[in-house]
Design a protein around this motif. Structure first.
Motif, PDB file in Angstrom:
ATOM      1  N   ILE A 287      56.104  88.327  32.411  1.00  0.00           N
ATOM      2  CA  ILE A 287      55.470  88.137  31.098  1.00  0.00           C
ATOM      3  C   ILE A 287      56.293  87.133  30.306  1.00  0.00           C
ATOM      4  O   ILE A 287      57.512  87.292  30.160  1.00  0.00           O
TER       5      ILE A 287
ATOM      6  N   ASP B 262      49.106  92.780  29.995  1.00  0.00           N
ATOM      7  CA  ASP B 262      49.056  91.383  30.404  1.00  0.00           C
ATOM      8  C   ASP B 262      47.982  91.160  31.464  1.00  0.00           C
ATOM      9  O   ASP B 262      47.295  90.136  31.459  1.00  0.00           O
TER      10      ASP B 262
ATOM     11  N   ALA C 126      50.878  94.555  21.809  1.00  0.00           N
ATOM     12  CA  ALA C 126      50.047  93.507  22.420  1.00  0.00           C
ATOM     13  C   ALA C 126      48.811  93.337  21.558  1.00  0.00           C
ATOM     14  O   ALA C 126      48.434  94.233  20.808  1.00  0.00           O
TER      15      ALA C 126
END
Length: 144
Positions: free
Chosen positions: A119, A19, A44
Protein backbone atom coordinates in the motif's frame (compact mmCIF):
# COMPACT_ATOMS: atom_id res chain seq x y z
CA UNK A 1 3.97 0.96 24.66
CA UNK A 2 3.33 0.41 20.98
CA UNK A 3 0.63 -1.60 19.25
CA UNK A 4 0.69 -5.36 19.76
CA UNK A 5 1.86 -7.64 16.97
CA UNK A 6 -1.66 -9.08 16.71
CA UNK A 7 -3.22 -5.62 16.35
CA UNK A 8 -0.71 -4.67 13.65
CA UNK A 9 -1.44 -7.89 11.77
CA UNK A 10 -5.20 -7.28 11.99
CA UNK A 11 -4.71 -3.70 10.80
CA UNK A 12 -2.56 -4.95 7.91
CA UNK A 13 -5.29 -7.40 6.84
CA UNK A 14 -7.94 -4.66 7.05
CA UNK A 15 -5.81 -2.16 5.13
CA UNK A 16 -5.06 -4.63 2.34
CA UNK A 17 -8.73 -5.63 2.14
CA UNK A 18 -9.70 -1.95 1.79
CA UNK A 19 -7.03 -1.41 -0.85
CA UNK A 20 -8.27 -4.49 -2.73
CA UNK A 21 -11.63 -2.73 -3.19
CA UNK A 22 -9.88 0.43 -4.41
CA UNK A 23 -10.15 2.48 -1.23
CA UNK A 24 -8.18 5.70 -1.41
CA UNK A 25 -5.58 7.01 1.04
CA UNK A 26 -5.49 3.90 3.21
CA UNK A 27 -3.55 4.61 6.39
CA UNK A 28 -2.85 2.69 9.59
CA UNK A 29 -2.16 4.72 12.73
CA UNK A 30 -0.65 3.33 15.92
CA UNK A 31 -2.82 5.11 18.52
CA UNK A 32 -1.75 2.89 21.44
CA UNK A 33 0.28 5.66 23.10
CA UNK A 34 -2.73 8.03 23.06
CA UNK A 35 -5.65 5.66 23.67
CA UNK A 36 -6.02 2.82 26.14
CA UNK A 37 -9.07 1.36 24.39
CA UNK A 38 -7.44 0.36 21.09
CA UNK A 39 -4.04 -0.04 19.44
CA UNK A 40 -4.60 0.90 15.79
CA UNK A 41 -6.88 2.89 13.56
CA UNK A 42 -7.28 1.90 9.93
CA UNK A 43 -8.66 4.80 7.90
CA UNK A 44 -9.71 4.58 4.27
CA UNK A 45 -12.06 6.47 2.01
CA UNK A 46 -14.21 5.97 -1.04
CA UNK A 47 -15.91 8.17 -3.60
CA UNK A 48 -19.47 6.95 -3.03
CA UNK A 49 -21.71 5.04 -0.62
CA UNK A 50 -21.71 1.85 -2.69
CA UNK A 51 -17.93 1.68 -2.63
CA UNK A 52 -17.85 2.40 1.12
CA UNK A 53 -20.13 -0.60 1.65
CA UNK A 54 -18.07 -2.83 -0.68
CA UNK A 55 -14.90 -1.95 1.24
CA UNK A 56 -16.61 -2.65 4.57
CA UNK A 57 -17.83 -6.04 3.33
CA UNK A 58 -14.35 -7.01 2.12
CA UNK A 59 -12.65 -5.89 5.35
CA UNK A 60 -15.14 -7.92 7.39
CA UNK A 61 -14.72 -10.97 5.13
CA UNK A 62 -10.91 -10.92 5.26
CA UNK A 63 -10.79 -10.39 9.03
CA UNK A 64 -13.41 -13.13 9.55
CA UNK A 65 -11.23 -15.50 7.49
CA UNK A 66 -8.37 -14.61 9.85
CA UNK A 67 -10.57 -15.47 12.85
CA UNK A 68 -11.74 -12.01 13.93
CA UNK A 69 -15.29 -10.70 14.35
CA UNK A 70 -16.19 -7.07 15.04
CA UNK A 71 -17.68 -6.41 18.46
CA UNK A 72 -19.44 -3.34 17.13
CA UNK A 73 -20.39 -2.06 13.71
CA UNK A 74 -21.85 1.41 13.13
CA UNK A 75 -22.92 3.51 10.16
CA UNK A 76 -23.38 0.76 7.61
CA UNK A 77 -26.91 1.78 6.67
CA UNK A 78 -25.95 5.30 5.56
CA UNK A 79 -22.75 4.27 3.79
CA UNK A 80 -21.05 7.55 4.64
CA UNK A 81 -18.83 6.53 7.56
CA UNK A 82 -18.72 2.98 8.81
CA UNK A 83 -16.86 2.08 11.95
CA UNK A 84 -15.83 -1.52 12.62
CA UNK A 85 -14.60 -2.10 16.18
CA UNK A 86 -12.37 -5.14 16.69
CA UNK A 87 -11.23 -3.99 20.17
CA UNK A 88 -7.51 -3.78 19.31
CA UNK A 89 -8.22 -2.26 15.89
CA UNK A 90 -10.88 0.24 14.85
CA UNK A 91 -11.53 0.49 11.11
CA UNK A 92 -12.96 3.73 9.71
CA UNK A 93 -14.25 3.60 6.14
CA UNK A 94 -15.41 7.07 5.14
CA UNK A 95 -16.95 8.77 2.16
CA UNK A 96 -14.43 11.28 0.79
CA UNK A 97 -16.50 14.23 2.03
CA UNK A 98 -16.64 12.91 5.61
CA UNK A 99 -12.97 12.13 5.58
CA UNK A 100 -12.11 15.64 4.50
CA UNK A 101 -14.52 17.21 6.98
CA UNK A 102 -13.55 15.20 10.08
CA UNK A 103 -9.83 14.91 9.22
CA UNK A 104 -9.04 12.02 11.56
CA UNK A 105 -5.41 11.92 10.45
CA UNK A 106 -4.99 15.53 11.49
CA UNK A 107 -6.66 14.85 14.82
CA UNK A 108 -4.27 11.94 15.45
CA UNK A 109 -1.23 13.46 13.70
CA UNK A 110 1.00 12.80 16.72
CA UNK A 111 0.52 9.04 16.29
CA UNK A 112 2.97 7.13 14.11
CA UNK A 113 1.79 5.55 10.89
CA UNK A 114 2.30 1.83 10.41
CA UNK A 115 3.62 0.99 6.95
CA UNK A 116 1.80 -1.79 5.12
CA UNK A 117 3.64 -3.60 2.32
CA UNK A 118 1.71 -3.28 -0.91
CA UNK A 119 0.00 0.00 0.00
CA UNK A 120 1.37 3.34 -1.05
CA UNK A 121 1.73 5.83 1.82
CA UNK A 122 -1.18 8.24 2.08
CA UNK A 123 -0.88 11.41 0.04
CA UNK A 124 -2.67 13.45 2.70
CA UNK A 125 -0.62 16.15 4.37
CA UNK A 126 -1.38 15.80 8.07
CA UNK A 127 -0.13 19.14 9.30
CA UNK A 128 -1.05 21.72 6.67
CA UNK A 129 -4.09 23.93 7.22
CA UNK A 130 -5.42 23.10 3.75
CA UNK A 131 -5.42 19.34 4.37
CA UNK A 132 -9.18 19.02 4.41
CA UNK A 133 -9.72 20.34 7.90
CA UNK A 134 -12.78 22.36 8.74
CA UNK A 135 -12.85 25.57 6.73
CA UNK A 136 -12.81 28.82 8.60
CA UNK A 137 -16.09 30.65 8.66
CA UNK A 138 -16.26 33.55 6.23
CA UNK A 139 -15.85 37.03 7.61
CA UNK A 140 -19.03 39.03 7.66
CA UNK A 141 -18.59 42.62 6.56
CA UNK A 142 -19.15 45.29 9.15
CA UNK A 143 -22.29 47.28 8.49
CA UNK A 144 -22.16 51.06 9.01
Amino acid sequence: MSASAEAIEMARIAALAADEKLASDVVVLDVSEQLVITDCFVIASAANERQVNAIVDNVEDKLREAGHKPVRREGTREGRWTLLDYIDVVVHIQHDEERNFYALERLWKDCPTVPVDGIEPSTRNLGAPDDGALPESPETPDTP
